[in-house]
Design an enzyme around this catalytic site. Sequence first.
Site, short mmCIF file in Angstrom:
data_model
loop_
_atom_site.label_atom_id
_atom_site.label_comp_id
_atom_site.label_asym_id
_atom_site.label_seq_id
_atom_site.Cartn_x
_atom_site.Cartn_y
_atom_site.Cartn_z
N ASP A 1 0.86 -1.19 0.00
CA ASP A 1 0.00 0.00 0.00
C ASP A 1 0.89 1.24 0.00
O ASP A 1 1.75 1.40 0.87
CB ASP A 1 -0.92 0.00 1.22
CG ASP A 1 -2.07 0.98 1.07
OD1 ASP A 1 -2.36 1.41 -0.08
OD2 ASP A 1 -2.67 1.35 2.09
N HIS B 1 -3.35 13.92 1.50
CA HIS B 1 -3.56 12.98 2.61
C HIS B 1 -2.35 12.97 3.54
O HIS B 1 -2.49 13.03 4.76
CB HIS B 1 -3.83 11.58 2.05
CG HIS B 1 -3.91 10.51 3.11
ND1 HIS B 1 -4.95 10.45 4.03
CD2 HIS B 1 -3.07 9.49 3.43
CE1 HIS B 1 -4.75 9.42 4.84
NE2 HIS B 1 -3.62 8.83 4.50
N GLU C 1 -10.12 3.95 4.47
CA GLU C 1 -9.27 4.73 3.57
C GLU C 1 -9.74 4.47 2.15
O GLU C 1 -9.69 3.34 1.66
CB GLU C 1 -7.79 4.38 3.76
CG GLU C 1 -7.28 4.89 5.11
CD GLU C 1 -5.76 4.87 5.26
OE1 GLU C 1 -5.10 4.11 4.54
OE2 GLU C 1 -5.25 5.62 6.12
N GLU D 1 -9.35 4.29 -1.50
CA GLU D 1 -8.18 4.12 -2.36
C GLU D 1 -8.60 3.42 -3.65
O GLU D 1 -9.68 2.86 -3.75
CB GLU D 1 -7.12 3.25 -1.67
CG GLU D 1 -6.67 3.78 -0.32
CD GLU D 1 -5.42 3.08 0.23
OE1 GLU D 1 -4.71 2.40 -0.55
OE2 GLU D 1 -5.18 3.21 1.44
N ASP E 1 -8.83 0.45 2.61
CA ASP E 1 -7.80 0.04 3.57
C ASP E 1 -8.29 0.38 4.98
O ASP E 1 -7.99 1.43 5.53
CB ASP E 1 -6.49 0.79 3.23
CG ASP E 1 -5.41 0.53 4.26
OD1 ASP E 1 -5.43 -0.52 4.91
OD2 ASP E 1 -4.52 1.40 4.39
N ARG F 1 -7.22 3.53 14.05
CA ARG F 1 -6.33 4.66 14.33
C ARG F 1 -5.72 4.63 15.72
O ARG F 1 -4.62 5.13 15.94
CB ARG F 1 -7.09 5.97 14.15
CG ARG F 1 -7.66 6.20 12.77
CD ARG F 1 -6.57 6.18 11.71
NE ARG F 1 -7.16 6.41 10.38
CZ ARG F 1 -6.50 6.22 9.25
NH1 ARG F 1 -5.25 5.76 9.25
NH2 ARG F 1 -7.09 6.43 8.09
N GLN G 1 -2.96 2.14 15.53
CA GLN G 1 -1.92 2.71 14.65
C GLN G 1 -1.06 3.74 15.41
O GLN G 1 0.17 3.74 15.30
CB GLN G 1 -2.59 3.37 13.45
CG GLN G 1 -1.61 3.89 12.39
CD GLN G 1 -2.33 4.52 11.20
OE1 GLN G 1 -3.57 4.54 11.14
NE2 GLN G 1 -1.57 5.03 10.25
N LYS H 1 -3.67 -2.16 10.33
CA LYS H 1 -4.18 -2.24 8.97
C LYS H 1 -4.24 -3.66 8.42
O LYS H 1 -4.85 -3.89 7.38
CB LYS H 1 -3.30 -1.39 8.04
CG LYS H 1 -3.53 0.10 8.25
CD LYS H 1 -2.47 0.93 7.61
CE LYS H 1 -2.78 2.40 7.72
NZ LYS H 1 -3.86 2.85 6.83
N THR I 1 -8.57 -5.72 4.26
CA THR I 1 -8.53 -4.76 3.15
C THR I 1 -9.56 -5.24 2.14
O THR I 1 -9.51 -6.40 1.73
CB THR I 1 -7.13 -4.74 2.48
OG1 THR I 1 -6.14 -4.50 3.48
CG2 THR I 1 -7.04 -3.67 1.40
N GLU J 1 -9.31 12.35 8.68
CA GLU J 1 -9.22 13.70 8.13
C GLU J 1 -10.57 14.42 8.16
O GLU J 1 -10.65 15.59 8.54
CB GLU J 1 -8.73 13.63 6.68
CG GLU J 1 -7.31 13.10 6.53
CD GLU J 1 -7.07 12.61 5.11
OE1 GLU J 1 -6.67 13.42 4.27
OE2 GLU J 1 -7.31 11.41 4.83
CA CA Z 1 -3.72 3.11 3.10
#
Ligand code: CA
Length: 406
Positions: free
Chosen positions: A115, A122, A187, A189, A221, A225, A228, A241, A245, A356
Site C-alpha cells: 500500500d 492525505h 481509507e 483508495e 484500507d 487509528r 496505529q 491495517k 482490506t 481527516e
Molecule cells: Ca492506506
Amino acid sequence: MTDPAGYGIDNLPFGIISDARDEEKRPAVAFEDNVIDLDCLVHRGALDAESLLGATTLNAFLAEGRATWRAVRARLQHLLGDAASTDERSAVAKATLPRDAVTLHLPVEIGDYVDFYSSIEHATNVGRIMRPGAELLPNYRHIPIGYHGRSGTVVVSGTPVRRPHGQRKAPDAALPEFAPSTMLDVELEMGWVAGGASSHGEPVPANAVRDHVFGYVLLNDWSARDIQAWEYQPLGPFLAKSFATSISPWIVTLDALEPFRVEERTRDPEPLPYLRASEPWAYDIELEMLLQTPAMRDRANAPYTIARTNFRGMYWTVAQQLAHVTSNGANVRPGDLFGTGTISGPTPGSEGSLLELTHRGSNPIALPNGEKRAFLEDGDTITIRGQAKNANKHIALGEVTGTIVQ
Ligand code: CA
C-alpha cells in the site's frame, strides 16, 4: 435490476463468478446488466484463451501478458458487438447470466500486497494530525512511500469486517491496554493488479506500465487509528491495517481506462530519473464514499455521501509506483496488488478517511437523520464507488462495500 450504466462494451471488467446452478468459480466479464461466462465461451470454441478455461482465479490469464489481454478484449468486443455472426450470438447467449444472479469472488489470488501513500494532501493532513509541526516529512516529494501489507486478509466487496482488538495507549495513560478499537476508520483508495512477469533482480522501468499492470480496482484500507498511533513508530503500520482490506470484484482494465488518462500534477522538485515516465499516468476518475448506519438501514434511508474526490490529483502515479517498487530488483508477479494510498483532495469533503474528515474525531460528521459519526460503529456500512465519464464514454469502477461487525 443492476444499473447497466458504465458497463458497456468499452468497459468489460474481469472478475470471478459463481451461481446457484453451478457453484464452480469461473472467470467472467461484466456487460450491461449481465455477466458473460468466459469459461463457457472458451469451452464452446468462441474464445481462444486456454488460461481462462477452468480457471477459478484470473492469475493464469494475468500471467499471459498484454498481447493476450488485448486479443481477448478485442474478441469479446466483437462477440458482443453488432458484427457477431449468428453462431457467435448463440454462443454468447449460452454464456450470459444476469449480473444480479451471480456471486462475485476475489478476482485473483493476491500475491504480495503493497500500500502506497501517494496523495500529498492525505500525507499532509495526517502529518498535521499525528505530528503537529512536522506535517510533510522531507522525503515525501522525492520517494513514493509505502509499506508491505497482508495479502491473506484482502477480501472481496461485501465481506463483513470484524472490529479488531489491539494494543493502544491514551496519551495520558501510564500503560497500554488491549481492547476493541474505538477509532475504526476507512481509507478510500484505488488499487492496481499486476500482470505479465518481471524477473527477480531486474528493475521495471517507469515506461513499462502497460506490460505489468492489468487493471484497477477500488480498495478500502480499513484502519484502526488508536492501534496505529501506538504501534506505528518506528517501523510504520502493522496490525492497525492488517486485519482487513476490501477490494471491488471487477478489475477494470488499463485499456478501458485509457481515454481517461490525463496530465499529471506538477511536482517540485522533479523526481529522480528512474521515476520519470514519458507519458502522463494520472486518471480522471470520480470517487465517492458513502456511509449507512444501522438506524438508516432500518428506516430505509439511502447511504449518505461523506466524501467526494478525484483520482487525478495524486502526487505519485502507477508508473512511479511500479518503477519504485522494483527499483531494488524485487519482481512483481501476476496477482500482486498495489494500493494507491488514501485519495484525498485539497478541499473540505474531499478527504478519503474519517481521520481527516472529522479531524481525528473532534468534529464528527452530522448525518441527515440526526446521528453523528466520528469513527465507525458496529453495523455501519461503508461503500466506495468510482466512475470515469466523458462526452463519449462511461466506465464504471463499480463499488467496494463492507459492514463492521463486532
Ligand atoms: Ca492506506
